[in-house]
Write an enzyme that holds these catalytic residues in place. Structure first.
Site, PDB file in Angstrom:
ATOM      1  N   ILE A   1       0.847  -1.205   0.000  1.00 24.50           N
ATOM      2  CA  ILE A   1       0.000   0.000   0.000  1.00 24.50           C
ATOM      3  C   ILE A   1       0.875   1.245   0.000  1.00 24.50           C
ATOM      4  O   ILE A   1       0.673   2.171  -0.773  1.00 24.50           O
ATOM      5  CB  ILE A   1      -0.940   0.038   1.225  1.00 24.50           C
ATOM      6  CG1 ILE A   1      -1.927  -1.131   1.196  1.00 24.50           C
ATOM      7  CG2 ILE A   1      -1.691   1.363   1.300  1.00 24.50           C
ATOM      8  CD1 ILE A   1      -2.800  -1.240   2.444  1.00 24.50           C
TER       9      ILE A   1
ATOM     10  N   GLY B   1       7.075   4.010   3.453  1.00 24.33           N
ATOM     11  CA  GLY B   1       7.432   5.275   4.079  1.00 24.33           C
ATOM     12  C   GLY B   1       8.687   5.154   4.919  1.00 24.33           C
ATOM     13  O   GLY B   1       9.303   4.091   5.010  1.00 24.33           O
TER      14      GLY B   1
ATOM     15  N   VAL C   1       3.732  -0.559   4.500  1.00 29.81           N
ATOM     16  CA  VAL C   1       2.369  -0.985   4.843  1.00 29.81           C
ATOM     17  C   VAL C   1       1.841  -1.823   3.687  1.00 29.81           C
ATOM     18  O   VAL C   1       1.895  -1.410   2.522  1.00 29.81           O
ATOM     19  CB  VAL C   1       1.434   0.219   5.093  1.00 29.81           C
ATOM     20  CG1 VAL C   1       0.033  -0.266   5.452  1.00 29.81           C
ATOM     21  CG2 VAL C   1       1.982   1.114   6.186  1.00 29.81           C
TER      22      VAL C   1
ATOM     23  N   LYS D   1       1.727  -3.319   8.893  1.00 33.60           N
ATOM     24  CA  LYS D   1       2.876  -2.419   8.838  1.00 33.60           C
ATOM     25  C   LYS D   1       4.084  -3.130   9.420  1.00 33.60           C
ATOM     26  O   LYS D   1       4.023  -3.682  10.517  1.00 33.60           O
ATOM     27  CB  LYS D   1       2.612  -1.129   9.607  1.00 33.60           C
ATOM     28  CG  LYS D   1       3.782  -0.176   9.514  1.00 33.60           C
ATOM     29  CD  LYS D   1       3.402   1.239   9.804  1.00 33.60           C
ATOM     30  CE  LYS D   1       4.553   2.162   9.430  1.00 33.60           C
ATOM     31  NZ  LYS D   1       4.234   3.554   9.588  1.00 33.60           N
TER      32      LYS D   1
ATOM     33  N   ASP E   1       3.618  11.880  16.059  1.00 36.34           N
ATOM     34  CA  ASP E   1       3.794  12.071  14.613  1.00 36.34           C
ATOM     35  C   ASP E   1       2.448  12.366  13.958  1.00 36.34           C
ATOM     36  O   ASP E   1       2.092  11.765  12.949  1.00 36.34           O
ATOM     37  CB  ASP E   1       4.445  10.831  13.997  1.00 36.34           C
ATOM     38  CG  ASP E   1       5.035  11.094  12.613  1.00 36.34           C
ATOM     39  OD1 ASP E   1       5.287  12.273  12.280  1.00 36.34           O
ATOM     40  OD2 ASP E   1       5.246  10.132  11.861  1.00 36.34           O
TER      41      ASP E   1
END
Length: 197
Positions: A15, A18, A23, A38, A129
């Site tokens: 998906i 990062g 993920v 994740k 975050d």
């Protein structure tokens, strides 16, 4: 081609890739539902690994409709897989890149995120975050906070967040100071300012 699995979950596709990990869309054939998985790198050192697992377990206890629910944690030699609720659609970052939200939408996002932060605070966690990419938009137009991967127990020292998140962090995170609910409220204020301007 061999089927890729993490524990009992079948990997369907990537998906997002990062700075904090990858993920994947997964499928749980036991419960017949899609999940998001994740994969985080675990820090070196026994104490750091224990802290990372303790924080992931604490995040999994947050029970709130405005927070993406964590279903399972799978630890391997150097990685932690967090299996969570799959929210189809887009994140707030994608939405803001193509549209400007109405005032009513901003108020909805603000109230949903305030509820999510209150639920996090009840578990003694600081998200750390809070940014548009970590806010998922549901099909009903509500939002869910995700990615507690760098969450810290309130009162503990912070750490510098990777460059992609510099627009979302509070000053005490840059200096390694203790984190508390004000850390997340600062980030929420920055996000709302961005949405309004």
């Amino acid at each position: 081609m061999a089927e890729t699995r993490i524990g009992p979950y079948r990997i369907v596709r990537l998906i997002k890739d990062g700075g904090q990990g990858r993920v994947y869309l997964g499928y749980d054939s036991r419960l017949r539902r899609q999940v998001a998985i994740k994969i985080h790198d675990l820090p070196p050192g026994r104490a750091s690994r224990r802290q990372a697992l303790a924080e992931a377990r604490k995040a999994s206890r947050i029970n709130c409709p405005q927070v993406v629910q964590i279903f399972d944690l799978i630890e391997s030699a150097g990685h932690l897989a967090i299996v969570m609720e799959y929210v189809p659609g887009c994140d707030l970052e994608d939405f803001l890149s193509v549209a400007r939200p109405s005032l009513a939408s901003v108020v909805t996002v603000a109230s949903d995120l305030a509820v999510a932060l209150a639920a996090s605070r009840q578990q003694g966690l600081v998200h750390g975050d809070l940014k548009a990419a970590n806010v998922l938009i549901t099909a009903q137009g509500r939002v869910k906070l995700t990615d507690f991967g760098i969450a810290r127990i309130a009162g503990t020292g912070g750490e510098v967040i990777p460059a992609g998140s510099l627009s979302a962090i509070a000053p005490e995170q840059l200096t390694g100071g203790p984190l508390d609910i004000r850390t997340d409220l600062f980030s929420l204020g920055r996000l709302l300012y961005r949405m309004l301007t």
